[in-house]
Design a protein around this motif. Structure first.
Motif, PDB file in Angstrom:
ATOM      1  N   THR A 288      41.384  25.552 -67.314  1.00 38.35           N
ATOM      2  CA  THR A 288      40.353  25.991 -66.086  1.00 38.35           C
ATOM      3  C   THR A 288      39.643  24.330 -65.717  1.00 38.35           C
ATOM      4  O   THR A 288      40.138  23.217 -66.378  1.00 38.35           O
ATOM      5  N   ARG A 289      39.839  24.053 -64.794  1.00 42.48           N
ATOM      6  CA  ARG A 289      39.404  23.248 -63.391  1.00 42.48           C
ATOM      7  C   ARG A 289      37.606  23.074 -63.970  1.00 42.48           C
ATOM      8  O   ARG A 289      36.900  22.061 -63.490  1.00 42.48           O
ATOM      9  N   SER A 290      36.978  23.938 -64.695  1.00 40.13           N
ATOM     10  CA  SER A 290      35.754  23.897 -65.465  1.00 40.13           C
ATOM     11  C   SER A 290      35.609  23.102 -66.553  1.00 40.13           C
ATOM     12  O   SER A 290      36.957  23.020 -67.435  1.00 40.13           O
ATOM     13  N   GLU A 291      34.784  22.553 -67.239  1.00 43.95           N
ATOM     14  CA  GLU A 291      34.749  22.054 -68.838  1.00 43.95           C
ATOM     15  C   GLU A 291      34.502  23.693 -69.152  1.00 43.95           C
ATOM     16  O   GLU A 291      33.916  24.349 -69.174  1.00 43.95           O
ATOM     17  N   VAL A 292      34.857  22.588 -71.015  1.00 44.34           N
ATOM     18  CA  VAL A 292      35.609  23.947 -71.192  1.00 44.34           C
ATOM     19  C   VAL A 292      34.689  23.457 -72.880  1.00 44.34           C
ATOM     20  O   VAL A 292      34.322  21.969 -72.745  1.00 44.34           O
ATOM     21  N   VAL A 293      34.177  24.091 -73.877  1.00 44.33           N
ATOM     22  CA  VAL A 293      33.599  24.270 -75.379  1.00 44.33           C
ATOM     23  C   VAL A 293      33.889  24.667 -76.456  1.00 44.33           C
ATOM     24  O   VAL A 293      34.345  25.936 -76.217  1.00 44.33           O
ATOM     25  N   GLY A 294      33.900  23.906 -77.608  1.00 43.73           N
ATOM     26  CA  GLY A 294      34.980  25.053 -78.869  1.00 43.73           C
ATOM     27  C   GLY A 294      33.871  24.706 -80.544  1.00 43.73           C
ATOM     28  O   GLY A 294      33.341  23.339 -80.020  1.00 43.73           O
ATOM     29  N   TYR A 295      34.110  24.748 -81.737  1.00 43.41           N
ATOM     30  CA  TYR A 295      33.492  24.185 -81.804  1.00 43.41           C
ATOM     31  C   TYR A 295      34.678  23.839 -83.624  1.00 43.41           C
ATOM     32  O   TYR A 295      35.585  24.426 -82.967  1.00 43.41           O
ATOM     33  N   LEU A 296      34.077  23.395 -84.265  1.00 37.28           N
ATOM     34  CA  LEU A 296      35.119  23.303 -85.088  1.00 37.28           C
ATOM     35  C   LEU A 296      35.063  22.689 -86.575  1.00 37.28           C
ATOM     36  O   LEU A 296      33.922  22.394 -87.017  1.00 37.28           O
ATOM     37  N   GLY A 297      35.922  23.397 -87.136  1.00 37.76           N
ATOM     38  CA  GLY A 297      35.375  23.803 -88.663  1.00 37.76           C
ATOM     39  C   GLY A 297      36.437  23.352 -89.987  1.00 37.76           C
ATOM     40  O   GLY A 297      37.563  22.360 -89.078  1.00 37.76           O
ATOM     41  N   ASP A 453      38.442  29.542 -61.630  1.00 39.32           N
ATOM     42  CA  ASP A 453      38.457  28.158 -61.764  1.00 39.32           C
ATOM     43  C   ASP A 453      39.526  27.985 -62.198  1.00 39.32           C
ATOM     44  O   ASP A 453      40.021  27.437 -63.017  1.00 39.32           O
ATOM     45  N   LEU A 454      40.677  29.247 -62.952  1.00 34.34           N
ATOM     46  CA  LEU A 454      41.766  29.410 -63.572  1.00 34.34           C
ATOM     47  C   LEU A 454      43.051  27.917 -62.997  1.00 34.34           C
ATOM     48  O   LEU A 454      42.654  28.205 -61.729  1.00 34.34           O
ATOM     49  N   VAL A 455      43.147  27.028 -63.960  1.00 30.62           N
ATOM     50  CA  VAL A 455      44.457  26.492 -62.762  1.00 30.62           C
ATOM     51  C   VAL A 455      45.089  27.400 -61.839  1.00 30.62           C
ATOM     52  O   VAL A 455      45.874  27.882 -62.985  1.00 30.62           O
ATOM     53  N   LYS A 456      45.723  26.917 -61.255  1.00 29.64           N
ATOM     54  CA  LYS A 456      47.553  27.451 -60.919  1.00 29.64           C
ATOM     55  C   LYS A 456      47.990  26.397 -61.532  1.00 29.64           C
ATOM     56  O   LYS A 456      48.471  25.620 -60.300  1.00 29.64           O
ATOM     57  N   PHE A 457      49.031  27.291 -62.613  1.00 25.16           N
ATOM     58  CA  PHE A 457      50.087  26.517 -62.971  1.00 25.16           C
ATOM     59  C   PHE A 457      51.133  26.236 -62.522  1.00 25.16           C
ATOM     60  O   PHE A 457      52.668  25.797 -62.901  1.00 25.16           O
ATOM     61  N   GLN A 458      51.028  26.563 -61.693  1.00 27.66           N
ATOM     62  CA  GLN A 458      52.418  26.834 -60.283  1.00 27.66           C
ATOM     63  C   GLN A 458      52.368  25.613 -59.319  1.00 27.66           C
ATOM     64  O   GLN A 458      53.313  25.494 -58.770  1.00 27.66           O
ATOM     65  N   GLN A 465      56.436  17.321 -61.530  1.00 27.39           N
ATOM     66  CA  GLN A 465      55.349  18.439 -62.426  1.00 27.39           C
ATOM     67  C   GLN A 465      54.509  19.227 -62.505  1.00 27.39           C
ATOM     68  O   GLN A 465      53.429  18.870 -61.136  1.00 27.39           O
ATOM     69  N   THR A 466      54.652  20.615 -62.301  1.00 28.12           N
ATOM     70  CA  THR A 466      53.477  21.117 -61.891  1.00 28.12           C
ATOM     71  C   THR A 466      52.732  21.404 -63.058  1.00 28.12           C
ATOM     72  O   THR A 466      52.584  20.555 -64.376  1.00 28.12           O
ATOM     73  N   TYR A 467      51.436  21.904 -62.835  1.00 27.79           N
ATOM     74  CA  TYR A 467      50.978  21.510 -64.214  1.00 27.79           C
ATOM     75  C   TYR A 467      50.627  22.608 -64.811  1.00 27.79           C
ATOM     76  O   TYR A 467      50.891  21.981 -66.361  1.00 27.79           O
ATOM     77  N   LEU A 496      50.693  32.783 -68.227  1.00 23.88           N
ATOM     78  CA  LEU A 496      49.968  31.850 -67.502  1.00 23.88           C
ATOM     79  C   LEU A 496      50.247  31.807 -66.604  1.00 23.88           C
ATOM     80  O   LEU A 496      49.473  31.675 -65.494  1.00 23.88           O
ATOM     81  N   ARG A 497      51.952  31.975 -66.323  1.00 26.08           N
ATOM     82  CA  ARG A 497      52.810  32.017 -64.639  1.00 26.08           C
ATOM     83  C   ARG A 497      52.051  33.478 -64.240  1.00 26.08           C
ATOM     84  O   ARG A 497      51.218  33.337 -62.428  1.00 26.08           O
ATOM     85  N   LEU A 498      51.637  34.677 -64.896  1.00 24.27           N
ATOM     86  CA  LEU A 498      51.509  35.934 -64.531  1.00 24.27           C
ATOM     87  C   LEU A 498      50.090  35.661 -64.305  1.00 24.27           C
ATOM     88  O   LEU A 498      48.692  35.863 -62.930  1.00 24.27           O
ATOM     89  N   SER A 499      48.994  35.274 -64.865  1.00 28.79           N
ATOM     90  CA  SER A 499      48.472  34.960 -64.502  1.00 28.79           C
ATOM     91  C   SER A 499      47.373  33.949 -63.549  1.00 28.79           C
ATOM     92  O   SER A 499      46.170  34.359 -62.949  1.00 28.79           O
ATOM     93  N   SER A 500      47.825  33.041 -62.913  1.00 31.79           N
ATOM     94  CA  SER A 500      47.498  32.332 -62.316  1.00 31.79           C
ATOM     95  C   SER A 500      48.485  32.673 -60.689  1.00 31.79           C
ATOM     96  O   SER A 500      48.343  31.776 -60.103  1.00 31.79           O
TER      97      SER A 500
END
Length: 500
Positions: A288-297, A453-458, A465-467, A496-500
């Motif tokens: 995504t073009r937006s920031e993402v967040v996650g945790y670390l275990g 805001d999903l990256v357009k991978f194509q 180079q594509t995304y 991903l190709r289909l989603s974008s």
């Protein structure tokens, strides 16, 4: 942190007025009193008799003398199954109260002699750095904290004692929410999931929200869905140019990290990170073009001073989606618990910018460090990772993933910003991709599918180079040599190709 939440994790909320807060709580820890339990109960009995006879004995009785057996004997509590509970960092523990004052943990059948012994054991399963359980303030009987029953006993037998602030609420009003004490271990998550999932600042969330989740990492650039953050070029500044805190300074100002060698210090802990962790957070950051967040275990070994990061837990939430954040954080807490891991850090992305912390990131990380370390003298590090997937300043197609830690400002300059330190890390190449990682990748694709805001991978990322090419190239260095899962990765790329 659907924006960013390691709670922004879940963070510390104060305990009720009559309850001690955090690890510093001055609770009557019966663990230390068990050897003299009979004497304590004898004192309690004498206190009751003295009250009836008008004697002074009850006036000298302390809260330490009041045990579960005393409360059971005098009818304030009744033995029964499932009447005791603990809420801690999104995890609920249920126990049976025995007629002899013991507690049996339903999940394992283990028997504990006091609330403190049970609370300490359960909390250390979730957060190994926990020093004490604050049992009487943490354990609830039919929804009410045990220290309220202790206060009620004192009001009955010591009417001249100072009244307690809290009244004993009616039984059965059990609040299905983590207790404020959970905050002590981390800050509430901001956006969706544990901090990593939410993007709001911890200060912006109510203390109750904060006490609910894992510490939540805070995000820097939380752009609106579909907004091209690459248009916001930010020039990093050196820490030495910051000086004292200035409210007029943009919190999104990026700051260069400092090496420990540059200030003649040694890194206070060692870090090892699994390649599967890097692969999953890199994949998440690319979507995504937006920031993402996650945790670390992972795990912290006090003997070797080694922090091992074994698992990434992406927050599948939208920035600012507070309702979804709680559920996501709960799911991550359960995953940590079931895998025998503890929360050791958080990550977030700067989609089109350098992998350097902002002033906001620095303050968030400092908060997390304090939360995970606790108020005792023990030290447990908290690691922050920043991923810059589409920053054209990276030397190669591989994303820059930068670990950092914050050193508090000098004591003589308490109003300065914390110092972002570059952390040296040993990377461990995993032999294969786990089903956990592959499943998480699939869930992430499903979550972002159709998002504005999903990256357009194509589309093209560079001239040739594509995304999607960029994504594959970055993950190649983090993919195990075992090719048995390559076909599954290709399926994910097709999605991903289909989603974008």
């Amino acid at each position: 942190m659907a924006g960013r939440t390691l709670r922004d994790t879940s963070h510390p909320a104060a305990l009720a007025a009559t309850s001690p807060a955090g690890d510093e709580c001055l609770e009557e820890d019966e663990d230390e009193l068990e050897p003299g339990l009979e004497e304590a109960e004898a004192e309690a009995e004498a206190g009751s008799g003295a009250k009836a006879a008008g004697g002074p004995r009850g006036a000298v009785l302390t809260r330490r003398g009041i045990t579960l057996r005393v409360l059971l004997r005098d009818g304030l509590l009744e033995p029964a199954r499932g009447v005791l509970s603990i809420y801690y960092l999104g995890k609920k523990f249920v126990g049976d109260l025995g007629a002899d004052g013991t507690i049996t943990w339903q999940e394992t059948g283990q028997v504990f002699n006091s609330p403190s012994a049970w609370a300490t054991h359960c909390k250390r399963l979730v957060n190994p750095a926990k020093k004490s359980g604050c049992g009487w303030a943490s354990v609830r009987y039919k929804g009410q904290k045990l220290d309220q029953y202790k206060a009620a006993w004192l009001r009955q037998h010591q009417p001249n004692a100072a009244p307690a602030d809290e009244s004993l609420a009616s039984e059965g009003e059990e609040e299905e929410m983590p207790e404020e004490e959970e905050e002590e271990a981390m800050r509430d998550g901001r956006a969706p999931a544990p901090e990593p999932a939410a993007a709001k600042k911890t200060e912006e969330r109510s203390k109750k929200q904060q006490s609910k989740s894992l510490p939540e990492p805070v995000g820097t650039d939380h752009g609106a869905p579909g907004k091209r953050l690459e248009s916001k070029a930010r020039v990093p500044v050196r820490y030495c140019t910051l000086g004292t805190r200035d409210s007029a300074r943009n919190p999104q100002t990026l700051v260069e990290v400092t090496s420990f060698a540059a200030i003649n210090k040694f890194q206070p802990f060692n870090v090892a990170i699994s390649s599967n962790v890097l692969l999953l957070l890199d994949f998440h950051s690319h979507l995504t073009r937006s920031e993402v967040v996650g945790y670390l275990g992972g795990r912290w070994d006090t003997n070797t001073q080694l922090l091992t990061v074994l698992r990434a837990f992406p927050c599948r939430t939208r920035l600012g989606d507070a309702e979804a954040a709680g559920a996501v954080e709960e799911e991550i807490c359960q995953s940590l618990f079931l895998r025998g891991l503890s929360l050791v850090g958080w990550y977030h992305s700067h989609p089109f910018g350098p992998a350097l912390p902002s002033l906001h990131d620095i303050d968030t990380q400092m908060d997390y460090q304090l939360k995970l370390q606790g108020s005792g003298n023990g030290f447990q590090p908290c690691l922050a990772l920043i991923c810059g997937p589409y920053y054209h300043g990276n030397p190669s197609v591989e994303s820059k993933i930068a670990p950092f830690w914050v050193m508090p400002p000098p004591e003589q300059r308490p109003n300065d910003y914390g110092i972002p330190m570059d952390v040296e890390v040993a990377y461990i190449q995993d032999g294969f991709l786990t089903n956990d990682v592959l499943q998480e990748m699939t869930l992430l694709v499903e979550f972002y599918k159709g998002a504005p805001d999903l990256v357009k991978f194509q589309e093209l990322w560079s001239q040739d180079q594509t995304y999607l090419d960029k994504l594959k190239g970055s993950l190649a260095s983090r993919t195990p040599k075992d090719q048995s899962f390559s076909h599954i990765l290709e399926q994910i790329y097709s999605l991903l190709r289909l989603s974008s």
